[in-house]
Design an enzyme around this catalytic site. Structure first.
Site, mmCIF file in Angstrom:
data_model
loop_
_atom_site.group_PDB
_atom_site.id
_atom_site.type_symbol
_atom_site.label_atom_id
_atom_site.label_comp_id
_atom_site.label_asym_id
_atom_site.label_seq_id
_atom_site.Cartn_x
_atom_site.Cartn_y
_atom_site.Cartn_z
ATOM 1 N N LYS A 98 0.814 -1.221 0.000
ATOM 2 C CA LYS A 98 0.000 0.000 0.000
ATOM 3 C C LYS A 98 0.839 1.259 0.000
ATOM 4 C CE LYS A 98 -4.591 -1.025 1.667
ATOM 5 N NZ LYS A 98 -5.664 -0.476 2.510
ATOM 6 N N LYS A 157 -4.700 -10.446 -6.747
ATOM 7 C CA LYS A 157 -5.989 -10.652 -6.077
ATOM 8 C C LYS A 157 -6.994 -9.589 -6.510
ATOM 9 C CE LYS A 157 -5.462 -8.004 -1.920
ATOM 10 N NZ LYS A 157 -5.280 -7.788 -0.540
ATOM 11 N N LYS A 203 -10.187 -3.550 -4.490
ATOM 12 C CA LYS A 203 -10.865 -2.265 -4.707
ATOM 13 C C LYS A 203 -9.962 -1.285 -5.419
ATOM 14 C CE LYS A 203 -13.054 -2.649 -0.225
ATOM 15 N NZ LYS A 203 -12.761 -2.424 1.183
HETATM 16 P P1 TYM Z 1 -10.574 -5.320 3.660
HETATM 17 O O1 TYM Z 1 -11.519 -4.195 3.886
HETATM 18 O O2 TYM Z 1 -9.460 -5.121 2.727
HETATM 19 O O3 TYM Z 1 -11.359 -6.596 3.208
HETATM 20 C C1 TYM Z 1 -12.490 -7.083 3.913
HETATM 21 C C2 TYM Z 1 -12.503 -8.597 3.909
HETATM 22 O O4 TYM Z 1 -12.531 -9.100 2.570
HETATM 23 C C3 TYM Z 1 -11.475 -10.035 2.386
HETATM 24 N N1 TYM Z 1 -10.979 -9.941 1.005
HETATM 25 C C4 TYM Z 1 -10.870 -10.979 0.177
HETATM 26 N N2 TYM Z 1 -11.140 -12.292 0.317
HETATM 27 C C5 TYM Z 1 -10.935 -13.092 -0.740
HETATM 28 N N3 TYM Z 1 -10.463 -12.652 -1.946
HETATM 29 C C6 TYM Z 1 -10.166 -11.354 -2.140
HETATM 30 N N4 TYM Z 1 -9.716 -10.934 -3.317
HETATM 31 C C7 TYM Z 1 -10.368 -10.445 -1.049
HETATM 32 N N5 TYM Z 1 -10.184 -9.117 -0.901
HETATM 33 C C8 TYM Z 1 -10.559 -8.824 0.362
HETATM 34 C C9 TYM Z 1 -10.409 -9.622 3.383
HETATM 35 O O5 TYM Z 1 -9.537 -10.692 3.693
HETATM 36 C C10 TYM Z 1 -11.245 -9.205 4.566
HETATM 37 O O6 TYM Z 1 -11.631 -10.327 5.341
HETATM 38 N N6 TYM Z 1 -7.640 -5.148 7.696
HETATM 39 C C11 TYM Z 1 -8.938 -5.562 7.207
HETATM 40 C C12 TYM Z 1 -10.087 -4.935 7.963
HETATM 41 C C13 TYM Z 1 -10.035 -5.092 9.439
HETATM 42 C C14 TYM Z 1 -10.296 -6.277 10.171
HETATM 43 C C15 TYM Z 1 -10.163 -5.926 11.532
HETATM 44 C C16 TYM Z 1 -10.610 -7.582 9.797
HETATM 45 C C17 TYM Z 1 -9.780 -4.113 10.338
HETATM 46 N N7 TYM Z 1 -9.850 -4.632 11.598
HETATM 47 C C18 TYM Z 1 -10.350 -6.874 12.547
HETATM 48 C C19 TYM Z 1 -10.801 -8.519 10.815
HETATM 49 C C20 TYM Z 1 -10.661 -8.167 12.171
HETATM 50 C C21 TYM Z 1 -9.056 -5.154 5.750
HETATM 51 O O7 TYM Z 1 -8.417 -4.239 5.287
HETATM 52 O O8 TYM Z 1 -9.990 -5.816 5.072
#
Ligand code: TYM
Length: 341
Positions: free
Chosen positions: A111, A203, A206
């Site tokens: 990032k 992957k 967004k």
């Molecule tokens: P974020 O917002 O990037 O993504 C949210 C969830 O979607 C999953 N994900 C995917 N799974 C499969 N294939 C993909 N291409 C894909 N892209 C995204 C992510 O693994 C995630 O589960 N850091 C986290 C948010 C967060 C969080 C937390 C999660 C903040 N605090 C506490 C769990 C517990 C994030 O940026 O997810």
């Protein structure tokens, strides 16, 4: 008692990877666990967010959770910034975690890009806030996609180091030999890492500049069908067995998406479509994706048309979340040696 916590960032539209990698598992886990689902708005501002767009995105992600089947009565559903214990605990964890641990985080490297000196300090400390999200509730299970695995390992390391550093105090205050649980990641299903429709080695994300790389939850039926039709594939026919997907990233990805959307196994999908050309498979996949996603899209649209109702749901969820996080934070203050009234 097992407690589930997870969250998503309100930064841009949710996509099929978010849905299949995380949301479908969340919905399922409501049946078996106590569940807390968060819209992590504080994480979102680690990179610049336009304020009006951020507010809109928070409401849209909330609507996407509910439209996908998260029940705001059964689960606690809220946005992170309304529960200030997250920020308070994150500070304590910033003092427990080591700079060297953060330096190893691949998501920061991705990032921050080339200009690391110019990334926000928040982006660097991101995983410490994530640990606070989870441990403010002493959650034991965290359902996420594959890309969050390293962050969850860091959450475990923080919990272990806190428990060690303050071991005497934790015991003296009657918490036994560990205050924080060592959290289990739950990374399950046939689509834990959904790949870009344009490039099977990246992957689905967004931040990909090409909208054709992903299916968004807000896409209409024609857009979904077109994106599936245009998805990159190779010239070979589909294999009849899973082993034949090896080295064929794009085919593997589409079969995985089909399996996840239909609740079947990849083997089962290949038994049906193996030997055939991609065109037939793709039109079945487009139909399936539209059938599964359009009710969600429609419900999301209905929900966001009443922003006051969404805000009310978030306020109520935040109150319920605070009722759990506040006593945990009070105990943390006592353990660390702060004075509180
Ligand atoms: P974020 O917002 O990037 O993504 C949210 C969830 O979607 C999953 N994900 C995917 N799974 C499969 N294939 C993909 N291409 C894909 N892209 C995204 C992510 O693994 C995630 O589960 N850091 C986290 C948010 C967060 C969080 C937390 C999660 C903040 N605090 C506490 C769990 C517990 C994030 O940026 O997810």
């Amino acid at each position: 008692k097992p407690l589930v916590f997870s969250g998503m960032q309100p930064s841009g539209d949710l996509h099929l990877g978010n849905y299949l990698g995380a949301l479908v598992n969340w919905v399922r886990m409501q049946e078996t666990h106590d569940t807390i689902f968060c819209v992590v708005d504080m994480h979102a501002i680690t990179v610049w967010q336009d304020p009006a767009a951020l507010q809109k995105a928070i409401r849209e992600v909330t609507a996407a959770y509910i439209a996908s089947g998260i029940d705001p009565e059964r689960s606690i559903l809220f946005n992170q910034s309304q529960v200030h214990e997250h920020a308070e605990l994150a500070w304590v964890f910033n003092c427990v975690a080591r700079i060297g641990w953060m330096n190893r985080m691949t998501q920061f490297k991705d990032k921050a890009g080339k200009d690391k000196e110019n990334a926000s300090l928040g982006l660097f400390a991101y995983p410490s806030l994530m640990a606070a999200d989870i441990l403010a509730y002493r959650a034991t299970h965290v359902p996420v996609g594959e890309d969050q695995k390293q962050h969850l390992e860091l959450t475990r390391d923080i919990a272990i180091k806190f428990n060690n550093d303050y071991a005497e105090r934790i015991a003296a205050l009657g918490h036994g030999d560990a205050f924080f649980p060592v959290t289990e990641p739950v990374i399950s299903g046939p689509a834990t890492r959904v790949m870009s429709l344009r490039d099977g080695t990246k992957k689905m994300s967004k931040s990909d500049p090409s909208d054709y790389s992903r299916i968004n939850l807000v896409d209409d039926a024609d857009t979904i069908a077109q994106k599936v039709r245009k998805a990159r594939t190779d010239p070979e026919a589909l294999p009849s067995e899973e082993a034949g997907l090896k080295g064929r990233a794009e085919a593997d990805n589409l079969v995985g998406i089909f399996a996840a959307l239909s609740g079947r196994t990849k083997a089962d999908i290949l038994a049906e479509f193996g030997g055939g050309q991609f065109s037939g498979f793709k039109s079945a996949l487009a139909d399936l994706a539209v059938a599964k996603l359009s009710p969600i899209t429609m419900e999301m649209k209905r929900l966001v048309s009443d922003p006051a109702e969404i805000d009310r749901i978030l306020a109520r969820g935040s109150e319920r979340a605070r009722a759990i996080a506040r006593p945990v934070m009070d105990q943390v203050k006592d353990i660390v040696g702060f004075i509180r009234s």
